[in-house]
Design a protein around this motif. Sequence first.
Motif, PDB file in Angstrom:
ATOM      1  N   ASP A   8       0.854  -1.185   0.000  1.00 15.62           N
ATOM      2  CA  ASP A   8       0.000   0.000   0.000  1.00 15.62           C
ATOM      3  C   ASP A   8       0.889   1.234   0.000  1.00 15.62           C
ATOM      4  O   ASP A   8       2.108   1.135  -0.197  1.00 15.62           O
ATOM      5  N   GLU A   9       0.284   2.412   0.245  1.00 11.87           N
ATOM      6  CA  GLU A   9       1.042   3.655   0.167  1.00 11.87           C
ATOM      7  C   GLU A   9       2.146   3.741   1.220  1.00 11.87           C
ATOM      8  O   GLU A   9       3.099   4.530   1.089  1.00 11.87           O
TER       9      GLU A   9
ATOM     10  N   PRO B  78      -0.782   1.449 -17.092  1.00  5.77           N
ATOM     11  CA  PRO B  78      -1.174   1.613 -15.683  1.00  5.77           C
ATOM     12  C   PRO B  78      -0.336   0.796 -14.708  1.00  5.77           C
ATOM     13  O   PRO B  78      -0.095   1.238 -13.577  1.00  5.77           O
ATOM     14  N   CYS B  79       0.115  -0.399 -15.122  1.00  3.41           N
ATOM     15  CA  CYS B  79       0.751  -1.325 -14.166  1.00  3.41           C
ATOM     16  C   CYS B  79       2.131  -1.810 -14.595  1.00  3.41           C
ATOM     17  O   CYS B  79       2.775  -2.528 -13.824  1.00  3.41           O
TER      18      CYS B  79
ATOM     19  N   GLU C  13       3.031   3.493 -12.575  1.00  4.66           N
ATOM     20  CA  GLU C  13       2.411   3.844 -13.850  1.00  4.66           C
ATOM     21  C   GLU C  13       3.472   4.373 -14.815  1.00  4.66           C
ATOM     22  O   GLU C  13       4.406   5.068 -14.416  1.00  4.66           O
TER      23      GLU C  13
ATOM     24  N   ARG D  83       3.738   7.181  -9.479  1.00  6.37           N
ATOM     25  CA  ARG D  83       2.337   6.965  -9.134  1.00  6.37           C
ATOM     26  C   ARG D  83       2.033   5.469  -9.171  1.00  6.37           C
ATOM     27  O   ARG D  83       2.310   4.796 -10.166  1.00  6.37           O
ATOM     28  N   TYR D  84       1.445   4.960  -8.082  1.00  2.00           N
ATOM     29  CA  TYR D  84       1.137   3.536  -7.974  1.00  2.00           C
ATOM     30  C   TYR D  84      -0.368   3.330  -7.865  1.00  2.00           C
ATOM     31  O   TYR D  84      -1.066   4.118  -7.207  1.00  2.00           O
ATOM     32  N   ASN D  85      -0.849   2.280  -8.525  1.00  3.86           N
ATOM     33  CA  ASN D  85      -2.253   1.917  -8.447  1.00  3.86           C
ATOM     34  C   ASN D  85      -2.378   0.744  -7.476  1.00  3.86           C
ATOM     35  O   ASN D  85      -1.943  -0.371  -7.768  1.00  3.86           O
ATOM     36  N   TYR D  86      -2.984   0.998  -6.302  1.00  4.29           N
ATOM     37  CA  TYR D  86      -3.072  -0.023  -5.266  1.00  4.29           C
ATOM     38  C   TYR D  86      -4.317  -0.905  -5.393  1.00  4.29           C
ATOM     39  O   TYR D  86      -4.562  -1.748  -4.541  1.00  4.29           O
ATOM     40  N   ASN D  87      -5.079  -0.698  -6.456  1.00  7.11           N
ATOM     41  CA  ASN D  87      -6.235  -1.550  -6.729  1.00  7.11           C
ATOM     42  C   ASN D  87      -5.715  -2.890  -7.240  1.00  7.11           C
ATOM     43  O   ASN D  87      -5.227  -3.005  -8.371  1.00  7.11           O
TER      44      ASN D  87
ATOM     45  N   ALA E 264      -7.029  -4.185 -10.637  1.00  7.80           N
ATOM     46  CA  ALA E 264      -6.449  -3.540 -11.813  1.00  7.80           C
ATOM     47  C   ALA E 264      -4.971  -3.890 -11.969  1.00  7.80           C
ATOM     48  O   ALA E 264      -4.494  -4.160 -13.079  1.00  7.80           O
ATOM     49  N   CYS E 265      -4.236  -3.862 -10.866  1.00  5.98           N
ATOM     50  CA  CYS E 265      -2.794  -4.131 -10.876  1.00  5.98           C
ATOM     51  C   CYS E 265      -2.469  -5.193  -9.827  1.00  5.98           C
ATOM     52  O   CYS E 265      -2.180  -4.856  -8.667  1.00  5.98           O
TER      53      CYS E 265
END
Length: 387
Positions: free
Chosen positions: A156-157, A226-227, A253, A263-267, A270-271
């Motif tokens: 996570d962040e 995105p990933c 990303e 920038r990171y996508n924590y979903n 999606a990733c």
Amino acid sequence: MTHHSSRIFPSLIMSLVGLIVLGSPGQSLAQSYKEVELEVAGPWSYVTDPSDATRIIVISPNLNHLMTVISGGDANGYTGQLEAGIYSLKFQTDPCAKHRPVTPPKMYDIPTTAVPTATSDALGAKNKRVAISLPKPCYYESYLESHLKISTAPIDERTPEGNYTIWMAMHYTILTATTSATLYGTLDSGNPFQPVTLPFNNSTMPPKSSAISVIAYYANVGEDYPCDGHSAEHFDAAMSLWDQTGMYRLFPELDSKASQSHRYNYNTVACPQAMSKHMDAKMVTAESLRQTILKIRSALSQPNLDPAIKLTQDLKETMFPLWNPSPPIAVRNDLDQSLEMLKDLKRRSESFPKPSISQFLSVTEYLRAPGRADCHAVQLNIDSAVP
């Protein structure tokens, strides 16, 4: 268990870069010496050669990457392809000279104490890897790095971002009279491999020193903005080669030029963060699409444009889904406009102008793959092979 080395190694290419060096203690004043580099670019793992402790092996899964060895230090000037097998790059080295301070390697450390057969298993994974034995250098230098998040827990962040070498420069001292190295190989197929002489050349683009490069380059079409799924897939394959499980990784990303952001996508839908156990090797290679473009150009010389229209339509339907979320504007426009032009020529019963055939889909041919030798998957340090 330490996973992050405090030193830095450039990833995926090996170059021999030549710099004139003054004699060092132990070197004869009657002879002159120079420093050269092996540029090792791409997602390679480093492991001590089990048959010779004075050498180090770089090894990479051949999933979604091709491997090659070329003269010169510019890893982005890659060409050619090595078959799956075990190779050895040989040249005479001499006692090391003093050197200027450099950026140390920063690699992801993999201990194999829990799997004593890990090295023999990786080297024995026929048709799944390319391995190249190299002399151990005088010193290592990190030339290019990437960043991502790696953890033994879901990311996570709060998970710290790490920087890792993706292009390593390995420095050697050799006699000035030495002008080349020789690549030997044993192919997994059993076919003979003809030794290749590789001069230590100077590239027109940096690094410009006299060099030889060992490269693992991304050779497929498309991008996952995105990933950065292609880098993630190769990272998973490399970790699997060393029997590593239970890890999480997340790449940032990418921008429209496939450069990393922060920038990171924590979903996780999606990733996905968990390492994949089943890597999809069914990629669409840039070379296969180049061959399709050549077939289309050949068909354009015929009076009937229907075959060329069909091939162009098929090429569009193959290429567009390879980019997430969409292909580059230049590729999309080139294919759409080329297809409409052919249909218009057919409606007017006109043939394609022969002087322009060689330029048909030239934009798509040039942009069909990212064309980079700096995959963001990190280089791995197996059992501290790199000190």
